[in-house]
Design an enzyme around this catalytic site. Sequence first.
Site, mmCIF file in Angstrom:
data_model
loop_
_atom_site.group_PDB
_atom_site.id
_atom_site.type_symbol
_atom_site.label_atom_id
_atom_site.label_comp_id
_atom_site.label_asym_id
_atom_site.label_seq_id
_atom_site.Cartn_x
_atom_site.Cartn_y
_atom_site.Cartn_z
ATOM 1 N N ARG A 1 2.258 65.269 52.071
ATOM 2 C CA ARG A 1 3.378 66.143 52.876
ATOM 3 C C ARG A 1 3.837 67.135 51.724
ATOM 4 O O ARG A 1 3.970 66.932 50.357
ATOM 5 C CB ARG A 1 4.690 65.299 52.962
ATOM 6 C CG ARG A 1 4.215 64.189 54.550
ATOM 7 C CD ARG A 1 4.100 64.984 55.645
ATOM 8 N NE ARG A 1 3.900 64.284 56.702
ATOM 9 C CZ ARG A 1 2.612 63.985 57.215
ATOM 10 N NH1 ARG A 1 1.642 64.476 56.727
ATOM 11 N NH2 ARG A 1 2.685 63.088 58.376
ATOM 12 N N GLN B 1 6.555 73.167 59.535
ATOM 13 C CA GLN B 1 5.146 73.568 60.218
ATOM 14 C C GLN B 1 5.630 73.945 61.741
ATOM 15 O O GLN B 1 6.339 72.960 62.275
ATOM 16 C CB GLN B 1 4.298 72.049 60.256
ATOM 17 C CG GLN B 1 3.908 71.943 58.913
ATOM 18 C CD GLN B 1 2.733 70.931 58.616
ATOM 19 O OE1 GLN B 1 2.340 70.468 57.574
ATOM 20 N NE2 GLN B 1 2.583 70.174 59.934
ATOM 21 N N HIS C 1 -2.464 72.382 59.009
ATOM 22 C CA HIS C 1 -2.175 70.989 58.929
ATOM 23 C C HIS C 1 -3.519 70.193 59.895
ATOM 24 O O HIS C 1 -3.110 70.524 61.112
ATOM 25 C CB HIS C 1 -1.010 70.463 59.240
ATOM 26 C CG HIS C 1 -0.765 68.865 58.904
ATOM 27 N ND1 HIS C 1 0.536 68.525 58.829
ATOM 28 C CD2 HIS C 1 -1.791 68.094 58.678
ATOM 29 C CE1 HIS C 1 0.195 67.303 58.628
ATOM 30 N NE2 HIS C 1 -0.848 66.849 58.339
ATOM 31 N N ASN D 1 -6.635 58.161 61.218
ATOM 32 C CA ASN D 1 -7.251 59.452 60.594
ATOM 33 C C ASN D 1 -7.415 59.212 59.138
ATOM 34 O O ASN D 1 -7.498 60.404 58.377
ATOM 35 C CB ASN D 1 -6.527 60.667 61.088
ATOM 36 C CG ASN D 1 -4.951 60.790 60.644
ATOM 37 O OD1 ASN D 1 -4.638 59.672 60.031
ATOM 38 N ND2 ASN D 1 -4.449 61.409 61.422
HETATM 39 P P1 NAD Z 1 -0.558 53.970 53.776
HETATM 40 O O1 NAD Z 1 0.569 53.405 54.174
HETATM 41 O O2 NAD Z 1 -1.923 53.151 53.760
HETATM 42 O O3 NAD Z 1 -0.553 53.894 52.103
HETATM 43 C C1 NAD Z 1 0.994 54.628 51.498
HETATM 44 C C2 NAD Z 1 0.959 54.110 50.279
HETATM 45 O O4 NAD Z 1 1.829 54.655 49.363
HETATM 46 C C3 NAD Z 1 1.229 52.617 50.169
HETATM 47 O O5 NAD Z 1 0.372 51.843 49.486
HETATM 48 C C4 NAD Z 1 2.420 52.490 49.303
HETATM 49 O O6 NAD Z 1 2.731 51.587 48.376
HETATM 50 C C5 NAD Z 1 2.424 53.971 48.668
HETATM 51 N N1 NAD Z 1 3.865 54.703 48.096
HETATM 52 C C6 NAD Z 1 4.958 54.744 49.030
HETATM 53 N N2 NAD Z 1 5.894 55.211 47.926
HETATM 54 C C7 NAD Z 1 5.308 55.555 46.852
HETATM 55 C C8 NAD Z 1 5.697 55.864 45.626
HETATM 56 N N3 NAD Z 1 7.071 56.354 45.574
HETATM 57 N N4 NAD Z 1 4.885 55.947 44.607
HETATM 58 C C9 NAD Z 1 3.775 55.574 44.719
HETATM 59 N N5 NAD Z 1 3.176 54.999 45.971
HETATM 60 C C10 NAD Z 1 3.866 55.090 46.970
HETATM 61 O O7 NAD Z 1 -0.566 55.459 54.501
HETATM 62 P P2 NAD Z 1 -1.994 56.350 54.499
HETATM 63 O O8 NAD Z 1 -2.917 56.080 55.762
HETATM 64 O O9 NAD Z 1 -2.834 56.120 52.999
HETATM 65 O O10 NAD Z 1 -1.198 57.729 54.494
HETATM 66 C C11 NAD Z 1 -0.408 58.209 53.298
HETATM 67 C C12 NAD Z 1 0.379 59.496 53.847
HETATM 68 O O11 NAD Z 1 -0.699 60.448 53.957
HETATM 69 C C13 NAD Z 1 1.196 59.397 55.015
HETATM 70 O O12 NAD Z 1 2.247 58.667 55.063
HETATM 71 C C14 NAD Z 1 1.084 60.966 55.572
HETATM 72 O O13 NAD Z 1 2.141 61.377 54.952
HETATM 73 C C15 NAD Z 1 -0.149 61.650 54.942
HETATM 74 N N6 NAD Z 1 -1.081 61.872 55.785
HETATM 75 C C16 NAD Z 1 -1.837 63.301 55.972
HETATM 76 C C17 NAD Z 1 -2.490 63.352 57.172
HETATM 77 C C18 NAD Z 1 -3.018 64.694 57.421
HETATM 78 O O14 NAD Z 1 -3.430 65.184 58.363
HETATM 79 N N7 NAD Z 1 -3.191 65.752 56.225
HETATM 80 C C19 NAD Z 1 -2.809 62.510 57.960
HETATM 81 C C20 NAD Z 1 -2.538 61.185 57.807
HETATM 82 C C21 NAD Z 1 -1.667 60.760 56.877
#
Ligand code: NAD
Length: 384
Positions: free
Chosen positions: A285, A314, A333, A147
Amino acid sequence: MAKILCVLYDDPVNGYPTSYARDAVPEIKVYEDGQRAPTPKAIDFVPGHLLGSVTGGLGLRKFLEDQGHTFVVTSDKDGPDSVFEQELPDADIVISQPFWPAYLTPARFEKAKKLKLALTAGIGSDHVDLESAIKHGVTVAEVTGSNSISVAEHAVMMILALVRNYLPAHEWVEKGGWNIADCVERSYDLEGMHVGTVAAGRIGLAVLRRLKPFQTHLHYYQRHRLPEAVEKELGLTFHPTVEDMAEVCDIITINAPLHPGTLNMFNDAMLAKMKRGAYIVNTARAEICSRDGIVRNLQNGHLAGYAGDVWFPQPAPKDHPWRTMPYQGMTPHMSGTSLSAQVRYAAGTREILESWFEKRPLREEYVIVDGGKLAGTGAKAYTV
Ligand code: NAD
């Protein structure tokens, strides 16, 4: 035979849909980063139907029951008397979605003596205490990529909605008004603004790509620097610290996982470093931002707006201050659970279960914790 305990959000208040606004959803076979969309052997649901609610059951019931497994689906997830807590002690697999998370706390891990797999139907496994999963040898997996674009689209929508003052303007229409001055006294163009993402993983990078045609200045901060070719293609400015980026941006979009390295990152001190009149869009988050710090900075005019779809806990209580703070464009959400996204994460959940029951390794990108340590995507995106 296994017992699979699945926590999903409630059906719509008017009952499970009998018809839909559209007849089909586009089929996405390969994601933007080249990853293949889920490839289960079969699916037992109609793409475009509601799968993420209790009746939808992620389209898994036939698949699981035909093999003799027990499939328990509930939305009752919180508190010691909840169905979830009652069913947990003999569950082999727990499935839950971040939108309506079954919080797997250390105490619940102690009760879940048979638990082997905690599966997130979606992305983001912070509702699972990863340290406990490591300690108890439980595998944690999620449907990475399923997603990401859904969320990126939501983030872009929220950026535009805040900057252009869309929601208050729409309210004037519903109220029967034609109050142009009221609509535009907080309305700006995105063009020329500096937009920065905290993390440029799948979602963060997709947000940057979608913002490029708006003629914005694009910034990012993340743990691993992107390839030079990507920086050049999108004209990105890399910042070695989040403070450095916060100081120069008009809009911050947060796209990092929640873990000890990001918890409360946007506290009062960080918010004070941001430009007056900046906006924050957080679809990652809630706990990456200080709840009360956001409220204070909207009330005192330091922030011009805040939007997002993530809350803690949530579902958010009725009196959560983010429901009533000024200049906000919050939704429940929902960004990652559009009907389009559900097709992919339901198929991905099935793919993971097929591999699990056939004792085949899961795709590495789906793995967060395995073999008593962070692994796969978990090793790249999380810390414990
Ligand atoms: P991803 O794993 O592709 O990317 C996450 C990135 O965050 C990585 O590149 C990592 O290096 C970076 N990262 C981690 N810790 C960090 C820090 N302290 N400082 C800077 N960068 C940091 O994940 P994604 O698919 O892009 O998803 C990211 C987040 O989005 C998920 O973990 C989830 O919490 C959230 N999300 C929300 C929804 C929603 O419905 N709102 C849906 C999917 C994901």
